[in-house]
Each structure stands twice: as C-alpha cells, then as structure tokens.
Design an enzyme around this catalytic site. Structure first.
Site, PDB file in Angstrom:
ATOM      1  N   LYS A  61     -26.006  74.751  12.370  1.00  0.00           N
ATOM      2  CA  LYS A  61     -25.553  75.132  11.024  1.00  0.00           C
ATOM      3  C   LYS A  61     -24.228  75.878  11.120  1.00  0.00           C
ATOM      4  O   LYS A  61     -23.289  75.614  10.357  1.00  0.00           O
ATOM      5  CB  LYS A  61     -26.622  75.987  10.331  1.00  0.00           C
ATOM      6  CG  LYS A  61     -27.793  75.139   9.855  1.00  0.00           C
ATOM      7  CD  LYS A  61     -29.031  75.939   9.511  1.00  0.00           C
ATOM      8  CE  LYS A  61     -30.190  74.978   9.250  1.00  0.00           C
ATOM      9  NZ  LYS A  61     -31.493  75.604   9.177  1.00  0.00           N
TER      10      LYS A  61
ATOM     11  N   GLN B 127     -34.074  81.377   8.481  1.00  0.00           N
ATOM     12  CA  GLN B 127     -34.657  80.289   9.279  1.00  0.00           C
ATOM     13  C   GLN B 127     -36.174  80.470   9.386  1.00  0.00           C
ATOM     14  O   GLN B 127     -36.652  81.531   9.785  1.00  0.00           O
ATOM     15  CB  GLN B 127     -33.998  80.281  10.677  1.00  0.00           C
ATOM     16  CG  GLN B 127     -34.403  79.123  11.545  1.00  0.00           C
ATOM     17  CD  GLN B 127     -33.939  77.767  10.990  1.00  0.00           C
ATOM     18  OE1 GLN B 127     -32.812  77.616  10.551  1.00  0.00           O
ATOM     19  NE2 GLN B 127     -34.841  76.798  10.997  1.00  0.00           N
TER      20      GLN B 127
ATOM     21  N   ASP C 128     -31.253  76.686   0.276  1.00  0.00           N
ATOM     22  CA  ASP C 128     -32.354  75.877   0.804  1.00  0.00           C
ATOM     23  C   ASP C 128     -33.144  75.235  -0.336  1.00  0.00           C
ATOM     24  O   ASP C 128     -33.915  74.302  -0.115  1.00  0.00           O
ATOM     25  CB  ASP C 128     -33.322  76.776   1.602  1.00  0.00           C
ATOM     26  CG  ASP C 128     -33.234  76.534   3.095  1.00  0.00           C
ATOM     27  OD1 ASP C 128     -32.720  75.470   3.489  1.00  0.00           O
ATOM     28  OD2 ASP C 128     -33.687  77.405   3.854  1.00  0.00           O
TER      29      ASP C 128
END
Ligand code: NDP
Length: 285
Positions: free
Chosen positions: A53, A97, A120
């Site tokens: 990322k 995460q 997200d």
C-alpha cells in the site's frame, strides 16, 4: 469453451495511470491525497500488504503515512491515534490493517474512523449509504470486481449473479453492488443446501470462500463469467484461488486468474478511494 482471461494486473495498471493523473491535477490545486495506514503487531502477511500500500501510494504521487504499533497496544491508545488522524488535514484516508489482536474490538475501531476518511468502506455509515445507492466509499475488493467487469465490457443488468460467501468485506457487499446494477442476486454460504443447483444458474459466479479450488467445473454453467476472489495456499504452498482454474476455464466464458485477477484491483480501488476523499475534501472547504 476455453475461457477468456480477465487480466486484473493490466486493468489495475490502466486504472492506476488514471489515478496518478488525477493526483497530479489535485496537486496543482494545492492538495496531495494522503493515506494513513495503522499496523498493529508484526503479522507477516499484514506487513506485506501494508508495504504494498505504501509503495503504491508513492508510485501514484500520494502522501503515505505508516504508523506501526506494538501488538500489546491498548485499545484506548489505538482509538486515540485514529481520532488524531481524523483531525489531520493532510490525511484523507485511514486504514487499520485487519486482523487486530484479540484484546482490541474491531467494530469499535472501524466505527472510530471518520466516515469521511473510511477508504476501506467498512464503516456502517458507508455500508448503509452503499445499500441505499448514495455516494459512499465502496469496499475495495467488491468495487474492484465491478471495475473488472466494466472494463471487460460485461453487462450486469438482468443477469443471474451467484455469490458464494457472505463475509462483511467481500461476499455481502459485492452482492449488493450487483443488485444496485440490476442483477438478480443469490447468496450461498456454508449452510446452503445443494450448492451446485444454485451456482449452475449463474451467468456471473463470484467465489469468496477461502477454500483452495473449491468451485469445480460441475458448479459452473457453460459460458459463465467466473470471478475468483480467493487467496489461498494449496498443499504445495503455491498461491491459488477458490476456483479449480484448469477445469473451470475449460467451461467458463470469462475467468479471473489467481494471482493477477481480483487481487491487484483491491489496492487500486483503495488508492481511488483516497483520491476521491481528497477531492471531496476540497469541495467541502
Ligand atoms: P470469510 O472466511 O470471512 O468468509 C468465507 C465465506 O465462505 C463465509 O460466508 C462462509 O459461509 C462461506 N463458506 C465457507 N465454507 C463454505 C462451503 N463449504 N460452502 C459454501 N460457502 C462456504 O472470507 P473472506 O470473505 O474474508 O475471504 C474469502 C477469500 O477471499 C479468502 O481466500 C480471502 O483470502 C480472499 N480475499 C481476497 C481479497 C483480494 O483482494 N483478492 C480480499 C479479501 C479476501 P458462512 O458465512 O456460513 O460461514
């Protein structure tokens, strides 16, 4: 029939170029899209995802901030950090995460992220907005699947779509996105009776199960579009999907491979959502 391969790597590369151009344009307006990634602990797979990322952010000209926290960090400290990032005007996207250590409540963490920075697309507000067809951050893997189909020129309205798997991050939202585009959607899961009865009705079959080579040729209608979300290791330790690629590709019309199918789209849509967040923050100013 031998299936046409849907090349996720190529489509992701094209989308990333478009995103990089848009980032450059935003920069001329004085704003650099910024993504903050919080990594708790030292899980090897999570570290790899986070590194990718960061790398992709830099490649596209975005600002990337990695916050590494000890595995024993308290929930309070983690929520405090998120709150700080919610108020940081250089940050347009916040990603924690997953999975998190057991002593931390994932739901609380997701709900602490501002819906305006929830790139997200996991916050209940964004999920509700997606369900009601409003402007929202769409969850990256489901969104990536829709872009793959769009780029391949596969129409959705009126199609029978069968999704195997009903997780909150893949199965449920991808079915909803198909419904929003006027497909007739069926969900299958571990309690489904006679799976192949359902999957054989699918014009578009999405496998998000997490079991190596679970979907076989017998589950697939001749000429169907097969989307393999799975990222698994087989007994030999080799990366494989949820679909038995060799046999299914003899029967399907289109198929995504693993790797280089859905996977590269997930990170691309994360970048897209961060860009979208930055552009929308400019509109709010
Ligand atoms: P989950 O484990 O959360 O969900 C799996 C789903 O499969 C559940 O809904 C479960 O049903 C269903 N299932 C399990 N066994 C069966 C069965 N025998 N028959 C029918 N359905 C079954 O997984 P995720 O959705 O998080 O991930 C799925 C796969 O996708 C994994 O391989 C994961 O690594 C991969 N993945 C890939 C991404 C990418 O970027 N390409 C991103 C995210 C995930 P039930 O609800 O009844 O338990």
């Amino acid at each position: 029939m031998t299936a046409q391969i849907i090349n996720g790597k190529e489509i992701a590369a094209k989308k990333k170029l478009e995103i990089a151009e848009e980032v450059a344009r935003l920069k001329t307006q004085g704003i650099t899209p910024g993504l903050a990634v919080i990594l708790v602990g030292r899980d090897h797979a999570s570290q790899t995802y986070v590194n990718n990322k960061e790398k992709t952010c830099k490649e596209l000209g975005m600002y990337s901030l990695l916050i590494e926290m000890d595995e024993k960090v308290s929930e309070e400290e983690l929520l405090g950090k998120i709150d700080e990032l919610n108020r940081d005007s250089a940050i347009h996207g916040i990603l924690v995460q997953l999975p998190l250590p057991k002593h931390i409540d994932e739901k609380k963490v997701i709900e602490t992220i501002s819906p305006l920075k929830d790139v997200d697309g996991f916050h209940p507000i964004n999920i509700g907005r997606m369900m009601t067809g409003q402007n929202a951050f769409l969850p990256c893997t489901p969104y990536g699947i829709m872009v793959l189909l769009e780029e391949t020129g596969i129409s959705i309205a009126g199609k029978n779509v069968v999704v195997v798997g009903r997780s909150n991050i893949v199965g449920k939202p991808v079915g909803q996105l198909f419904l929003n585009q006027h497909a007739t959607v069926t969900y299958c899961h571990s309690r489904t009776k006679d799976l192949s009865l359902h999957t054989n009705q699918a014009d578009i079959l999405v496998a998000a199960v997490g079991i190596p080579n679970f979907i076989k040729a017998e589950h697939v209608k001749e000429g169907a579009v097969v989307i393999d979300v799975g990222i698994n290791r087989n007994e030999a330790g080799k990366l494989c999907g949820d679909v038995a690629f060799d046999e299914v590709s003899e029967k399907a019309g289109f198929i995504t491979p693993v790797p280089k199918g859905v996977g590269p789209m997930t990170i691309t849509m994360l970048m897209y959502n961060t860009l979208k967040s930055a552009a929308e923050s400019l509109d709010r100013d």
